[in-house]
Design a protein around this motif. Sequence first.
Motif, PDB file in Angstrom:
ATOM      1  N   SER A 102       0.811  -1.207   0.000  1.00 48.39           N
ATOM      2  CA  SER A 102       0.000   0.000   0.000  1.00 48.39           C
ATOM      3  C   SER A 102       0.849   1.263   0.000  1.00 48.39           C
ATOM      4  O   SER A 102       0.673   2.144  -0.851  1.00 48.39           O
ATOM      5  CB  SER A 102      -0.930   0.001   1.216  1.00 48.39           C
ATOM      6  OG  SER A 102      -1.743   1.145   1.235  1.00 48.39           O
ATOM      7  N   SER A 103       1.782   1.358   0.926  1.00 49.72           N
ATOM      8  CA  SER A 103       2.543   2.598   1.083  1.00 49.72           C
ATOM      9  C   SER A 103       3.618   2.763   0.011  1.00 49.72           C
ATOM     10  O   SER A 103       3.825   3.865  -0.496  1.00 49.72           O
ATOM     11  CB  SER A 103       3.190   2.652   2.467  1.00 49.72           C
ATOM     12  OG  SER A 103       2.213   2.753   3.471  1.00 49.72           O
ATOM     13  N   GLY A 105       4.061   0.374  -2.869  1.00 45.08           N
ATOM     14  CA  GLY A 105       3.610  -0.058  -4.181  1.00 45.08           C
ATOM     15  C   GLY A 105       2.715   0.938  -4.887  1.00 45.08           C
ATOM     16  O   GLY A 105       2.939   1.286  -6.061  1.00 45.08           O
ATOM     17  N   ARG A 106       1.723   1.439  -4.204  1.00 45.24           N
ATOM     18  CA  ARG A 106       0.779   2.366  -4.841  1.00 45.24           C
ATOM     19  C   ARG A 106       1.451   3.681  -5.243  1.00 45.24           C
ATOM     20  O   ARG A 106       1.028   4.322  -6.205  1.00 45.24           O
ATOM     21  CB  ARG A 106      -0.406   2.626  -3.915  1.00 45.24           C
ATOM     22  CG  ARG A 106      -1.347   1.431  -3.800  1.00 45.24           C
ATOM     23  CD  ARG A 106      -2.478   1.684  -2.825  1.00 45.24           C
ATOM     24  NE  ARG A 106      -3.326   0.504  -2.675  1.00 45.24           N
ATOM     25  CZ  ARG A 106      -4.481   0.317  -3.307  1.00 45.24           C
ATOM     26  NH1 ARG A 106      -4.940   1.245  -4.131  1.00 45.24           N
ATOM     27  NH2 ARG A 106      -5.185  -0.783  -3.107  1.00 45.24           N
ATOM     28  N   SER A 110       3.081   2.140 -11.819  1.00 42.61           N
ATOM     29  CA  SER A 110       2.189   2.741 -12.804  1.00 42.61           C
ATOM     30  C   SER A 110       2.023   1.774 -13.962  1.00 42.61           C
ATOM     31  O   SER A 110       2.635   0.689 -13.980  1.00 42.61           O
ATOM     32  CB  SER A 110       2.738   4.088 -13.288  1.00 42.61           C
ATOM     33  OG  SER A 110       4.032   3.933 -13.835  1.00 42.61           O
ATOM     34  N   TRP A 129      -0.621  -7.681  -3.698  1.00 43.98           N
ATOM     35  CA  TRP A 129      -0.070  -7.302  -4.998  1.00 43.98           C
ATOM     36  C   TRP A 129      -1.133  -7.335  -6.088  1.00 43.98           C
ATOM     37  O   TRP A 129      -1.120  -6.507  -7.006  1.00 43.98           O
ATOM     38  CB  TRP A 129       1.120  -8.193  -5.345  1.00 43.98           C
ATOM     39  CG  TRP A 129       2.189  -8.117  -4.307  1.00 43.98           C
ATOM     40  CD1 TRP A 129       2.637  -9.117  -3.508  1.00 43.98           C
ATOM     41  CD2 TRP A 129       2.938  -6.948  -3.927  1.00 43.98           C
ATOM     42  NE1 TRP A 129       3.614  -8.661  -2.651  1.00 43.98           N
ATOM     43  CE2 TRP A 129       3.819  -7.332  -2.885  1.00 43.98           C
ATOM     44  CE3 TRP A 129       2.955  -5.629  -4.362  1.00 43.98           C
ATOM     45  CZ2 TRP A 129       4.696  -6.442  -2.284  1.00 43.98           C
ATOM     46  CZ3 TRP A 129       3.828  -4.733  -3.763  1.00 43.98           C
ATOM     47  CH2 TRP A 129       4.685  -5.139  -2.739  1.00 43.98           C
ATOM     48  N   GLN A 131      -4.197  -6.528  -5.634  1.00 43.63           N
ATOM     49  CA  GLN A 131      -4.959  -5.296  -5.455  1.00 43.63           C
ATOM     50  C   GLN A 131      -4.186  -4.072  -5.934  1.00 43.63           C
ATOM     51  O   GLN A 131      -4.754  -3.155  -6.541  1.00 43.63           O
ATOM     52  CB  GLN A 131      -5.348  -5.134  -3.981  1.00 43.63           C
ATOM     53  CG  GLN A 131      -6.222  -6.251  -3.436  1.00 43.63           C
ATOM     54  CD  GLN A 131      -7.481  -6.447  -4.261  1.00 43.63           C
ATOM     55  OE1 GLN A 131      -8.244  -5.496  -4.470  1.00 43.63           O
ATOM     56  NE2 GLN A 131      -7.710  -7.665  -4.729  1.00 43.63           N
ATOM     57  N   VAL A 132      -2.876  -4.060  -5.677  1.00 47.03           N
ATOM     58  CA  VAL A 132      -2.069  -2.902  -6.068  1.00 47.03           C
ATOM     59  C   VAL A 132      -1.966  -2.790  -7.589  1.00 47.03           C
ATOM     60  O   VAL A 132      -2.065  -1.694  -8.141  1.00 47.03           O
ATOM     61  CB  VAL A 132      -0.665  -2.988  -5.422  1.00 47.03           C
ATOM     62  CG1 VAL A 132       0.294  -2.005  -6.073  1.00 47.03           C
ATOM     63  CG2 VAL A 132      -0.766  -2.691  -3.935  1.00 47.03           C
ATOM     64  N   ALA A 135      -5.053  -1.359  -9.024  1.00 48.10           N
ATOM     65  CA  ALA A 135      -5.218   0.068  -8.745  1.00 48.10           C
ATOM     66  C   ALA A 135      -4.262   0.939  -9.545  1.00 48.10           C
ATOM     67  O   ALA A 135      -4.558   2.106  -9.811  1.00 48.10           O
ATOM     68  CB  ALA A 135      -5.018   0.324  -7.247  1.00 48.10           C
ATOM     69  N   THR A 136      -3.111   0.381  -9.944  1.00 47.17           N
ATOM     70  CA  THR A 136      -2.079   1.204 -10.577  1.00 47.17           C
ATOM     71  C   THR A 136      -1.916   0.938 -12.071  1.00 47.17           C
ATOM     72  O   THR A 136      -1.228   1.699 -12.760  1.00 47.17           O
ATOM     73  CB  THR A 136      -0.719   0.968  -9.902  1.00 47.17           C
ATOM     74  OG1 THR A 136      -0.362  -0.424 -10.035  1.00 47.17           O
ATOM     75  CG2 THR A 136      -0.777   1.358  -8.431  1.00 47.17           C
TER      76      THR A 136
END
Length: 407
Positions: A102-103, A105-106, A110, A129, A131-132, A135-136
């Motif tokens: 979260s801190s 990876g996000r 990109s 991972w 989820q990340v 999101a990215t």
Amino acid sequence: MMNVQDIRKQFPILHQEVNGNPLVYLDSAATSQKPAQVIDAVERYYKEINSNVHRGVHTLGTHATDAYEGAREKVREFIHASSTEEVIFTRGTTTALNMVASSYGRANLSEGDEVVITPMEHHSNIIPWQQVVKATGATLKYIPLQPDGTIALEDVEKTVTENTKIVSVMQVSNVLGTINPIKEMAAIAHRNGAIMVVDGAQSTPHMNIDVQDLDCDFFAFSGHKMCGPTGIGVLYGKRQLLEKMDPFEFGGEMIDYVGLYDSTWKDLPWKFEGGTPIIAGAVGLGAAIDFLNEIGMDNIQQHESHLAKYAIEQLSTIEGVTIYGPEKRAGVVTFNSDEVHPHDVATVLDTEGIAVRAGHHCAQPLMKWLEVSATARASFYLYNTEEDVDTFVAGLRKAKEFFGNVF
């Protein structure tokens, strides 16, 4: 040389009967048992110095802070971190890995970037991972496994590319017992401009850990698997990376200044420890580290390797038993018995007072790779003996007999 019988005397829970039989505990990969000195340390904290830390100037607060930060220093020494600023207390490995995803990876991934993991990972090192990357816009890639469940460095070289930003791998498999070549993998990751994240949940309790020698960027582990309390874990991170990361949780304790519309954070490691920290858990973890250091991590690893080898030799005498994983392994033996479901095996063994694990072990992708839905697992620790293995193997024979197998 370890005296296992003397060690066993220090674990109160082992001296009981389960279903009318002496307890044989073979589920330490899930959680280890706790020696008396760890239990006493937690009790002593609550009886004598219970107070919040870092906030008060009264005597109890000072004693509690000293105990909490003293535990951090013990962790630093145990994993050979360069500074206590690189040691963050968490709820456990899962929280620590989520913090990195979260801190870090996000903020650093990109579209077009890659995160590389393996099919043997625990769900805690897969789902964050997944989820990340969703999101990215990054891509999740897997290093293929060899037929015996090991990782070939040539496959790492092929999978990790200049687009890879994060490589995240467990040091020891909780299913196969595979010991992964983390130091060499970290070197490959760094040559490609990626960082190396290590799930150390199954390695830290059983072998010497030197995060500087491994040259990993993040390293996560749990206290409850290494004779410590539940609910306490550690994230190690290189200082230069941690300093650039935003906190994972926001609230009290982790702040420097709070205004009506903006706030600033404390220095490392406290900016990642929002709220009242896990003080008693840290004290207990510190006591667990003292206990393990007294015995010696090399002694523990050698003892467990011997037990795993002995267990494999004995299981190999039973017809229809399939053992998974490489020859060289940590103290974990995962197996299946023909025509007997792992849950049935575990249930029958439990009637004999033998505790093993059955299921997918939070590793469903690995189960798919093994082409099974579940397995049974015996995992060993410093308090287990050859007699435990003999009792376990005899119990497995009874389980097969119960379900009508002839061998």
